[in-house]
Motif scaffolding. Sequence first.
Motif, mmCIF file in Angstrom:
data_model
loop_
_atom_site.group_PDB
_atom_site.id
_atom_site.type_symbol
_atom_site.label_atom_id
_atom_site.label_comp_id
_atom_site.label_asym_id
_atom_site.label_seq_id
_atom_site.Cartn_x
_atom_site.Cartn_y
_atom_site.Cartn_z
ATOM 1 N N MET A 1 0.850 -1.246 0.128
ATOM 2 C CA MET A 1 0.132 0.086 0.108
ATOM 3 C C MET A 1 0.873 1.223 0.173
ATOM 4 O O MET A 1 1.769 1.344 0.930
ATOM 5 N N PRO A 2 0.787 2.258 -1.039
ATOM 6 C CA PRO A 2 1.531 3.471 -1.119
ATOM 7 C C PRO A 2 1.370 4.213 0.085
ATOM 8 O O PRO A 2 0.297 4.061 0.689
ATOM 9 N N LEU A 3 2.212 4.979 0.462
ATOM 10 C CA LEU A 3 2.334 5.993 1.505
ATOM 11 C C LEU A 3 1.504 7.251 1.151
ATOM 12 O O LEU A 3 1.411 7.678 0.019
ATOM 13 N N LEU A 4 0.748 7.700 1.987
ATOM 14 C CA LEU A 4 -0.032 9.112 1.833
ATOM 15 C C LEU A 4 1.442 10.049 1.839
ATOM 16 O O LEU A 4 2.376 10.050 2.324
ATOM 17 N N PRO A 5 1.124 11.043 0.871
ATOM 18 C CA PRO A 5 2.151 12.154 0.482
ATOM 19 C C PRO A 5 2.569 12.811 1.738
ATOM 20 O O PRO A 5 1.561 13.338 2.558
ATOM 21 N N GLY A 6 3.890 12.930 2.083
ATOM 22 C CA GLY A 6 4.117 13.416 3.373
ATOM 23 C C GLY A 6 4.380 12.704 4.418
ATOM 24 O O GLY A 6 4.843 13.009 5.657
ATOM 25 N N ALA A 7 3.838 11.426 4.320
ATOM 26 C CA ALA A 7 3.985 10.466 5.727
ATOM 27 C C ALA A 7 5.110 9.643 5.680
ATOM 28 O O ALA A 7 5.161 8.804 6.434
ATOM 29 N N GLU A 8 6.248 10.106 4.870
ATOM 30 C CA GLU A 8 7.364 9.356 4.705
ATOM 31 C C GLU A 8 8.515 9.423 6.114
ATOM 32 O O GLU A 8 8.232 10.431 6.788
ATOM 33 N N PRO A 9 8.934 8.464 6.262
ATOM 34 C CA PRO A 9 9.665 8.505 7.750
ATOM 35 C C PRO A 9 10.799 9.249 7.282
ATOM 36 O O PRO A 9 11.254 9.457 6.062
ATOM 37 N N PHE A 10 11.541 9.687 8.029
ATOM 38 C CA PHE A 10 12.878 10.677 8.025
ATOM 39 C C PHE A 10 14.125 10.669 8.949
ATOM 40 O O PHE A 10 13.873 10.201 10.106
ATOM 41 N N GLN A 11 15.158 10.349 8.554
ATOM 42 C CA GLN A 11 16.392 10.376 9.140
ATOM 43 C C GLN A 11 17.481 11.258 8.644
ATOM 44 O O GLN A 11 17.694 11.682 7.440
ATOM 45 N N HIS A 12 18.233 11.666 9.543
ATOM 46 C CA HIS A 12 19.349 12.690 9.280
ATOM 47 C C HIS A 12 20.472 12.523 10.175
ATOM 48 O O HIS A 12 20.419 12.537 11.401
ATOM 49 N N ARG A 13 21.759 12.307 9.706
ATOM 50 C CA ARG A 13 23.145 12.174 10.450
ATOM 51 C C ARG A 13 23.614 13.359 10.542
ATOM 52 O O ARG A 13 23.962 13.962 9.769
ATOM 53 N N GLY A 14 23.570 14.043 11.993
ATOM 54 C CA GLY A 14 24.113 15.190 12.155
ATOM 55 C C GLY A 14 25.367 14.984 13.243
ATOM 56 O O GLY A 14 26.088 14.275 13.169
ATOM 57 N N GLY A 15 25.367 15.803 14.342
ATOM 58 C CA GLY A 15 26.226 15.451 15.257
ATOM 59 C C GLY A 15 26.121 14.557 16.361
ATOM 60 O O GLY A 15 25.235 13.690 16.121
ATOM 61 N N PRO A 16 26.681 14.591 17.527
ATOM 62 C CA PRO A 16 26.654 13.550 18.538
ATOM 63 C C PRO A 16 25.588 13.516 19.330
ATOM 64 O O PRO A 16 25.342 12.609 20.234
ATOM 65 N N ILE A 17 24.539 14.707 19.382
ATOM 66 C CA ILE A 17 23.332 14.468 19.829
ATOM 67 C C ILE A 17 22.085 13.916 19.147
ATOM 68 O O ILE A 17 21.906 14.413 18.019
ATOM 69 N N GLY A 18 21.493 13.046 19.563
ATOM 70 C CA GLY A 18 20.353 12.228 18.906
ATOM 71 C C GLY A 18 18.989 12.737 19.438
ATOM 72 O O GLY A 18 18.981 12.916 20.623
ATOM 73 N N VAL A 19 18.006 12.992 18.567
ATOM 74 C CA VAL A 19 16.573 13.217 18.851
ATOM 75 C C VAL A 19 15.892 12.283 18.047
ATOM 76 O O VAL A 19 15.775 12.245 16.837
ATOM 77 N N LEU A 20 14.887 11.534 18.769
ATOM 78 C CA LEU A 20 13.878 10.721 18.235
ATOM 79 C C LEU A 20 12.670 11.545 18.298
ATOM 80 O O LEU A 20 11.932 11.962 19.491
ATOM 81 N N LEU A 21 11.786 11.395 17.431
ATOM 82 C CA LEU A 21 10.509 12.261 17.172
ATOM 83 C C LEU A 21 9.559 11.130 16.828
ATOM 84 O O LEU A 21 9.720 10.284 16.226
ATOM 85 N N VAL A 22 8.146 11.139 17.714
ATOM 86 C CA VAL A 22 7.402 10.035 17.608
ATOM 87 C C VAL A 22 6.054 10.693 17.605
ATOM 88 O O VAL A 22 5.613 11.402 18.183
ATOM 89 N N HIS A 23 5.490 10.390 16.422
ATOM 90 C CA HIS A 23 4.002 10.815 15.829
ATOM 91 C C HIS A 23 2.789 10.403 16.672
ATOM 92 O O HIS A 23 3.004 9.314 17.573
ATOM 93 N N GLY A 24 1.625 10.821 16.485
ATOM 94 C CA GLY A 24 0.523 10.437 17.287
ATOM 95 C C GLY A 24 -0.072 9.514 16.633
ATOM 96 O O GLY A 24 0.019 8.879 15.505
ATOM 97 N N PHE A 25 -1.175 8.969 17.354
ATOM 98 C CA PHE A 25 -2.198 7.757 16.868
ATOM 99 C C PHE A 25 -3.170 8.102 15.547
ATOM 100 O O PHE A 25 -3.587 9.305 15.334
ATOM 101 N N THR A 26 -2.926 7.439 14.394
ATOM 102 C CA THR A 26 -3.593 7.706 13.094
ATOM 103 C C THR A 26 -3.030 8.793 12.453
ATOM 104 O O THR A 26 -3.486 9.459 11.265
ATOM 105 N N GLY A 27 -1.936 9.211 12.934
ATOM 106 C CA GLY A 27 -0.918 10.409 12.191
ATOM 107 C C GLY A 27 0.127 10.028 11.429
ATOM 108 O O GLY A 27 0.169 8.679 11.069
#
Length: 253
Positions: A1-27
């Motif tokens: 099933m294709p993803l809704l436009p904009g719903a793609e996961p995202f990753q970026h490798r930056g500095g030594p501090i990491g941040v995990l972001l977690v979206h909501g229910f049905t979002g």
Amino acid sequence: MPLLPGAEPFQHRGGPIGVLLVHGFTGSPQSLRPWADRLVEAGYTVSLPLLPGHGTRWQDMQTTRWEDWYAEADRALRELTASCEQVFVCALSMGGSLALHLAAQHGSAVSGLVLVNPSVRSDNPASVLLPVLRHVVPSLPGVANDIALEGSTEVGYDRTPLHAAWSLTRLWQTVQAELPEIRQPVLLLHSPQDHVVSPANSELVLARISSTDVTELLCERSYHVATLDHDAELIFGASLDFIRRLTPATAEL
């Protein structure tokens, strides 16, 4: 099933501090992508996963449970902790419950939590009917797109799958029991006018966690999806200040 436009996961490798972001229910990750972009600009390593059953069609959530959503958040956290010196977890709504569970399970591996309108309890008395109703009615009207800002839209489902909603109540029970185990610094932002998650949710979190470093801010001009609303800049700026304060050695990335 294709993803809704904009719903793609995202990753970026930056500095030594990491941040995990977690979206909501049905979002979807789209509700947090502007936040992720700001964190990237600040030099952080960022992970914004798509939770199982989300980002396609609501029927795909019917076979998923909270353990599935948590497993993906847990995987992303472990990936960050393996490559970063410190990791923070930022979350919206149901993502707040998953973030709190991560903090309880991983302890000091989570350096701090930023919670926006966290969902940790039922605000609907009819939820007691879910164990039976979910076998009779597959879905009810959705909760996505509660935004005050004109022209701002959330990518999420227009229906709430009841098997998944029932599982969400099980997650709440788990997290409520764990709240006293939360000792990490917490920044909690919530909207007084939230048509999805009542202020009682944030009150419960603040009353039960054991954290001594706690900051509460109000998103006065926003509804539930405050990360896409009038107070988005407040959230982004406050979270950056919070992370920088707790990572003094790497504040200037």
